[in-house]
Design a protein around this motif. Structure first.
Motif, PDB file in Angstrom:
ATOM      1  N   ASP A   1       0.237  -8.497  -6.315  1.00 24.02           N
ATOM      2  CA  ASP A   1      -1.197  -8.381  -6.581  1.00 24.02           C
ATOM      3  C   ASP A   1      -1.670  -9.437  -7.575  1.00 24.02           C
ATOM      4  O   ASP A   1      -2.862  -9.726  -7.662  1.00 24.02           O
ATOM      5  CB  ASP A   1      -1.520  -6.995  -7.151  1.00 24.02           C
ATOM      6  CG  ASP A   1      -1.219  -5.893  -6.145  1.00 24.02           C
ATOM      7  OD1 ASP A   1      -1.379  -6.138  -4.940  1.00 24.02           O
ATOM      8  OD2 ASP A   1      -0.815  -4.798  -6.563  1.00 24.02           O
TER       9      ASP A   1
ATOM     10  N   ASN B   1      -0.149  -3.540  -3.919  1.00 20.49           N
ATOM     11  CA  ASN B   1      -0.784  -2.225  -3.986  1.00 20.49           C
ATOM     12  C   ASN B   1       0.253  -1.106  -4.076  1.00 20.49           C
ATOM     13  O   ASN B   1       0.172  -0.098  -3.374  1.00 20.49           O
ATOM     14  CB  ASN B   1      -1.700  -1.999  -2.777  1.00 20.49           C
ATOM     15  CG  ASN B   1      -2.895  -2.936  -2.774  1.00 20.49           C
ATOM     16  OD1 ASN B   1      -3.412  -3.314  -3.825  1.00 20.49           O
ATOM     17  ND2 ASN B   1      -3.334  -3.327  -1.590  1.00 20.49           N
TER      18      ASN B   1
ATOM     19  N   SER C   1       1.079   0.717  -7.093  1.00 19.09           N
ATOM     20  CA  SER C   1       0.663   0.819  -8.492  1.00 19.09           C
ATOM     21  C   SER C   1       1.609   1.633  -9.363  1.00 19.09           C
ATOM     22  O   SER C   1       1.567   1.524 -10.588  1.00 19.09           O
ATOM     23  CB  SER C   1      -0.745   1.422  -8.564  1.00 19.09           C
ATOM     24  OG  SER C   1      -0.778   2.690  -7.919  1.00 19.09           O
TER      25      SER C   1
ATOM     26  N   ASP D   1       0.820  -1.213   0.000  1.00 18.14           N
ATOM     27  CA  ASP D   1       0.000   0.000   0.000  1.00 18.14           C
ATOM     28  C   ASP D   1       0.857   1.267   0.000  1.00 18.14           C
ATOM     29  O   ASP D   1       0.724   2.132   0.865  1.00 18.14           O
ATOM     30  CB  ASP D   1      -0.954  -0.001   1.201  1.00 18.14           C
ATOM     31  CG  ASP D   1      -1.913  -1.179   1.171  1.00 18.14           C
ATOM     32  OD1 ASP D   1      -2.755  -1.228   0.267  1.00 18.14           O
ATOM     33  OD2 ASP D   1      -1.801  -2.059   2.048  1.00 18.14           O
TER      34      ASP D   1
END
Length: 260
Positions: free
Chosen positions: A219, A196, A198, A170
């Motif tokens: 992911d 996460n 990206s 994240d």
């Protein structure tokens, strides 16, 4: 905080709005010979750095760095320290070293943009676990020093000999582990999670060696690493872009039929 830090073994701070801008002032850095553990959790309004590193007047004329070891620190946990910007604000004249740090966990430190600098990361010879999660401004884990050319000339390869677990979760603005030219060797790494994140485009721009790493938890699920981490990330990015193009094309075809 105490007036003297010589006997300080553990720092444990939780939800303290009066802690100030820094935890350990610069004049106490040489008094931390017994410090073993740092835990900072929850709201600590205004806390921007853990270790205060200041430039001493006149130090700019010196060509050598001052190395300040924190010799017995083994564990650091930072959780929910939203205003934290630096573990320490690096400069070209003073470098902190953590030769016995084994575990570093950082979570919900939403103003933190990087963790280490290239000039000190080589001191982490005992680091085994590095877990970073939910840090929304994190751009890189290892940041280039301000004097990039000087650093590159002195350090050809950075080795983290005992790092076996690296988890990055994240981190929506993370671009890579390190975007400098340094080569990295992680000979003990056998657990790598990247979830996460990206915006990650590459793990390292320099050469990367991870001889014991067989799979990456991502992911996309648990994936075999058949070449190297950088090639894996590049391949997955290409797959994602291809899938986006395919899905977009299918959507446009379906949409064109619907509006007829």
């Amino acid at each position: 905080m105490p007036s003297s830090f010589h006997n300080l073994i553990e720092i444990n701070i939780e939800n303290n709005e009066d802690v100030g801008r820094t935890i350990i002032p610069s004049n106490a850095l040489l008094q931390l010979e017994k410090l073993q553990q740092i835990t900072i959790q929850g709201s600590c309004g205004g806390l921007e750095e853990v270790f205060e590193v200041v430039v001493v007047e006149g130090s700019g004329s010196s060509e050598s760095k001052t190395l300040v070891p924190i010799p017995n620190l083994t564990q650091v946990k930072l959780d929910g320290v939203y205003d934290l910007k630096y573990l320490w604000k690096s400069n070209q004249w003073m470098v902190l070293e953590f030769p016995n740090l084994t575990t570093l966990s950082i979570e919900w430190c939403c103003s933190l943009k990087h963790v280490f600098t290239c000039s000190m990361v080589g001191s982490l010879v005992q680091l085994q676990e590095l877990h970073i999660s939910v840090c929304f401004d994190m751009e890189v884990i290892v940041k280039e020093d301000e004097e990039e050319e000087e650093c590159d000339a002195k350090v050809n390869e950075i080795i983290l000999p005992r790092l076996n677990s690296l988890k990055l979760h994240d981190l929506p603005t993370l671009k890579g582990f390190c975007l400098g030219k340094k080569a990295f060797s992680l000979p003990a790494l056998d657990t790598l999670q990247i979830k996460n994140c990206s915006h990650i485009k590459v793990f390292t721009k320099g050469h990367l060696s991870t001889p014991h790493l067989k799979v990456i938890d991502t992911d996309f699920g648990i994936c075999d690493v058949r070449t190297d981490v950088n090639s894996f990330i590049e391949t997955k990015l290409e797959e994602v872009c291809t899938n986006i193009i395919i899905y977009s094309s299918v959507f446009l075809i379906i949409f064109s039929y619907i509006i007829r």
